[in-house]
Design a protein around this motif. Sequence first.
Motif, mmCIF file in Angstrom:
data_model
loop_
_atom_site.group_PDB
_atom_site.id
_atom_site.type_symbol
_atom_site.label_atom_id
_atom_site.label_comp_id
_atom_site.label_asym_id
_atom_site.label_seq_id
_atom_site.Cartn_x
_atom_site.Cartn_y
_atom_site.Cartn_z
ATOM 1 N N SER A 31 0.820 -1.212 0.000
ATOM 2 C CA SER A 31 0.000 0.000 0.000
ATOM 3 C C SER A 31 0.854 1.263 0.000
ATOM 4 O O SER A 31 0.367 2.345 0.244
ATOM 5 N N GLU A 32 2.164 1.090 -0.271
ATOM 6 C CA GLU A 32 3.029 2.268 -0.330
ATOM 7 C C GLU A 32 2.977 2.834 -1.762
ATOM 8 O O GLU A 32 2.432 2.216 -2.662
ATOM 9 N N GLY A 33 3.575 3.992 -1.936
ATOM 10 C CA GLY A 33 3.634 4.567 -3.276
ATOM 11 C C GLY A 33 4.571 3.765 -4.146
ATOM 12 O O GLY A 33 5.585 3.265 -3.676
ATOM 13 N N LYS A 34 4.235 3.620 -5.417
ATOM 14 C CA LYS A 34 5.123 2.871 -6.300
ATOM 15 C C LYS A 34 6.295 3.738 -6.751
ATOM 16 O O LYS A 34 6.194 4.951 -6.823
ATOM 17 N N ARG A 35 7.370 3.057 -7.050
ATOM 18 C CA ARG A 35 8.571 3.739 -7.523
ATOM 19 C C ARG A 35 8.321 4.378 -8.898
ATOM 20 O O ARG A 35 7.744 3.749 -9.779
ATOM 21 N N VAL A 36 8.765 5.598 -9.050
ATOM 22 C CA VAL A 36 8.677 6.251 -10.347
ATOM 23 C C VAL A 36 10.090 6.574 -10.794
ATOM 24 O O VAL A 36 10.884 7.091 -10.018
ATOM 25 N N VAL A 37 10.416 6.206 -12.009
ATOM 26 C CA VAL A 37 11.770 6.452 -12.505
ATOM 27 C C VAL A 37 11.690 7.448 -13.661
ATOM 28 O O VAL A 37 10.899 7.275 -14.585
#
Lengths: 749, 422, 157
Positions: free
Chosen positions: A126-132
């Motif tokens: 439920s955490e924010g997903k990684r954005v690259v």
Amino acid sequence: MADIKIEIDGQIVNAKAGETLIAVTDREGISVPRFCYHKKLSTSASCRMCLVDIEGVPKPQTSCSTPVSDGMKIYTQNEKAKASQKAVMEFLLINHPLDCPICDQGGECELQDVAVEYGSDVSRFSEGKRVVAASDIGPLIQTDMTRCIHCTRCVRFGSEIAGMMEMGGTGRGEDLKIEPFLTQGITSELSGNMIDVCPVGALTSKPFRYELRSWQMASVDSIARHDLTGSNIYAQTYKGQVKRVVSGDNEAVNETWISDRDRFSYEGLSHKNRLLAPQIKVAGQWKEVEWDVALDFAVKGLNKHVLNNRKAHQLGGLASNTATTEEFYLMQKLLRELGCENLDYRLNVNNLEQAIVLASNIKLEALESVDYAMVIGSNLRLEQPMINHRLRKAQLAGAEICALNVKEFDYNLKISHTTVAPQEIATLLAGVLKSVLEKKAVELPEYLEHISSSELSIELAEKLLNAENSVIVLGEHIVNNAQAASIAQLVTDIAEQVTGSTLNVSMTSNSLGAQYAHFVPTSAGMNANEMLQADMRAFLLLDVYPEYDFHHASSAIEALSKEDVFVVSLNSFNNDLTAEYADVILPMAAMYETSGSHVNINNDIQSFKAVVQAPEEAKPAWKILKVLADLLELPGFHYENSSQISSELAHQPHEHSHDSAIDLTSKDDTVETIWMHSAYHTDVLLRHTAALGASQIGQTHLASMNVATAEALALKSGDVYLGVPIDITDTVADQCVFVSSNQATIGGL
Amino acid sequence: MNEVCFKNLDKDQCWSLETYEASGGYSTWRKIIKGEYTPDEIINELKISGLRGRGGAGFPTGLKWSFMPRNAQGQKYIVCNSDEGEPGTCKDRDILRFNPHAVIEGMAIGSYVMDATVGYNYIRGEFMEPIKRFEGALKEAYAAGLLGKNINGSEVSFDLYSHLGAGAYICGEETALLESIEGKKGQPRFKPPFPANVGLFGKPTTINNTESFASVPDIMQNGGQWFADLGVENSGGTKLFSVSGHINNPANYEVSMGMPFSELLTLAGGMRNGAKLKAVIPGGSSTPVLTAEAAMAMTMDYDGIDKAGSMLGAGSVIIMDDSTCMVEVLTRLAHFYYDESCGQCTPCREGTGWLYRVLKRIMDGKGKADDIDLLLGVQEKIMGNTICALGDAAAMPVESFLRNFREEFEYFIEHKKSMVKG
Amino acid sequence: MISDNAKKQIDDWIAKYPQGRQSSAVMEALKIVQAENANQLSHDSIQAVADYLNMPGIAAAEVATFYENYNHQPVGKHIIRFCHNISCMLNGSDDLIAHLETKLGVKTGEVTKDGLISVKKVECLGACVGAPMFQIGDQYYENLTTDKIDDIVDGLK
């Protein structure tokens, strides 16, 4: 490796001791999920998706890295294996966007496929997903690194196959980011394969971006025709247009890789410059007409200018080397039925008296096992990428590769390069032959007696003699060498003396198809250059663009533009110059739009179907030629499809190569210019491909010379030579200029 | 106490060649140069000694050396792992500072046994003082004709160099360490092949911990049996324990294997401020945490700690008193593994961050009722599924903290504050 | 890009490794070049190191970004690397870091306005029995207290 038996999911299978488990399961059709594994790349065992349970081993093991041994019992589907596979899948998905509907890989994504089987519906993350952040790596490959699952296939492809490590993994842990270091983007000529190996939507085709879903397209197998390999490809089409090209598998030809040139050239098909309707020139004005009108106009014109007054010897046929074998065959048959022997495809040769005649007698796969290769006059990596790839494999396996080139190129393999001036090559090779003969204690032919073997030629001779399996590769830069024929003969003689092979890459595309179809003049006819000088009355042209295709571009345009010369020109693209000299222009199908065959360096005759229809009124050239022949009332042109032409062609006897006299006397002191089109401008379709043109290779437009040559030509940095910006570099031999240009030769030579 | 690696600790300039030789240092190496030992004799002595790998895995050193294909043609390497970085561990730093020649001689003996004529000592880059000491010792040894090619005109050659780290815990993993020496990222290799067959630069390689190497010269000097007798069954010799945390005299203590934990605690001055012992991590941050009760009943040897439910690891004893919030400690450890994961393999790259974020959430008062099950689930999914042991190392504390101190986590989630600190 | 002095130092490292394995020296080469360039590595200096060692730029960049001790952002002349792992934490490192931040007027990860000092929280430095501790340059400072920290920091020039 010893034959052993192992048990997989209760089934006894045969295997070789030491081979990887995944090789066995793949062979047996047992499905084991994987992302980082690729049969042509080194093992990384990092995605962990292929974990299975092996009896007696406490931890699950990766199938890709586990060597099998006799009696091993493997469970790919039991609770332990499944639990590990599901765990890995869950980890892969926590930071991967789940927006498959907007991802370009959607529908052909390995992650998506495996997730359906192994993933769970609800993510507990439920955490924010990684954005690259996106990185722009050039006009060919679109990156969306937020989708990257760090399988490193692209990284390994770069360092292991492309031979230039351009992508890498920077940072560590969760911050590990797959990216290039170079700011100018990816430069490999094989870079598009990274798209194919990427299991997800992180690397996708830029020209194809947002176009379509894979399942909307039909996939048709075809043959790429921009070089001598004839790579096997799949052309993917939608509503009559090629939308994407991906590599096909053929171990004997291109394995599973294709060059960027073969992958992206389809883009040119939809260029606005395509010829869409037949046109005739009436009173100096071009007029679009129906096919029957245009053909009638062509026939009448030919009759009037040459045929009616028995002047077939004043008719000339010239074709581009990109034609299909069937087109070459039909065109020569048409001309010869008319009594015309003037035909040629060798348009880029300065002096056809010195034309290179050299047989290739080694197959692509066998190139991998040579132990010594001598490459003469070729930037093989860009000119024949898949042949270069095979030699690179040989080098990695221990072969020594040497290059005798006028310029030191950016090789992607370990090569011992020697810069040799074009005027010196024949003498150098004569020295090699002399040294070989001396070492073998064979009597010297007269012409070698006065040659002194240089240190280099003695060394090369020793290496060739010591090699068990050598090959001499002769490349395109020799085509216009003043002693080209002698060089080719010396190569033949040396190879024969050292029992090595020869590989002739001095021509490209379907030149071998032209030879196979007898599209060369007999002694009764004129060659391309002779036609330009002769008193001609008519020409039949097959996709010729003289300002690019001819070495003698100006003479060609002049010859074609003479007032009383009638020119019938079949073309796939509009061209201002064609409009000036031609009298009738017939729109022809381009690559992908016609059926036929290509003859590759293996002498494989690879047939292909038309993948899409030519646009609007354009027709396959073989059909145009057939109807033209019918209208000219020539016998024997009752073909209904191109394969009938192929089978007729297969029964024709073929010429063998002949010996040339070796002449070492004509040494020239003037500066020689070697003019090569950039690798992405070698034919008309490529020249209309925006993405390739925008790439670093496609942008090449440079005349390289050394300081001495620049001084001799009174040039300084910033000047242009023959319209090309100069680059003064010590990587070029004396007395020559090496031009790599993305523009027309006209105005130049 | 202080009978092997630390035997010269109280001497002036204990790191000098002079001090080292005065206590019998290099006597074995000199015998080897004279041809008075066979490799098998040395391996045999090591087997008798019961020396087990001091880096954490505890694999018998004699056995490990016997696996090396020492008769294989071509270059072979010997590598010392001085990339100390496991939280709680700081013993190798002191060995390098105070007894560098024992490491050099231990490596030299190993090089002879395994026919590895070149060695590297991988020292963590931050250890500038130990690096200088080790480099100084190398210079002394070369100057004394103890290292080099064809030493003293013999057939024996050994060149030894240091290679320095640049800040990556994972390089303590032996194959990551090899990658690092090769000038690459410290990403562990999958096994097989094992370093004994394909190691540094693709050649057969043996890697041992600093303390293991430093123990070898004394074992050879005094005999394997002497060393074995210093310890207990299955755990021969002495061991350096780095005792840190809430105690009066934190330090490295070289004591006999098998010493009761309570004695070690007393040796370290007992609990600071007379506080009550709450928990002990006996072997470094990766080893399971023990309750005070379990710890007090434990002896400090491989089997004793195993029986108590943890591992001897690198002998890094972290002492926690009853003011310690176990949620906070676990969060800090989880951050460590999250920070130090190399990122190569999926479960560790993705799982360590997940564990840390859930714990951080609990610490921030945003924990959810099912977070404990989630933590247990995630650590279970990492466990056993990764290329190297870092995944397990990240998972094990989570499991043991939750098993032994679950109520603190439940309390934190429910009350949004620490049960201990309020 | 790389000074002669740096090249000499790098060459000394290269000599430790087998022929053709000069890329083994990349970690030290990056440190040497970083030390000459205000404790920081730029894209160009990484490329220069790669070129000097005959390795791909991206391979050097992988190394430069994998290991902790390379800086890619401006840092102070002195970097205080403060351990905040378990043994130091148990001994009050968090309070001491807060003290240091207040004293310097910067947060961890930042540089003081005069460019003299930056503070970085780091993982275990392997001096747990001297906790709490930090590192400045080559030097470890152990058993820290607020007073001790004040003295050390005040002495930095």
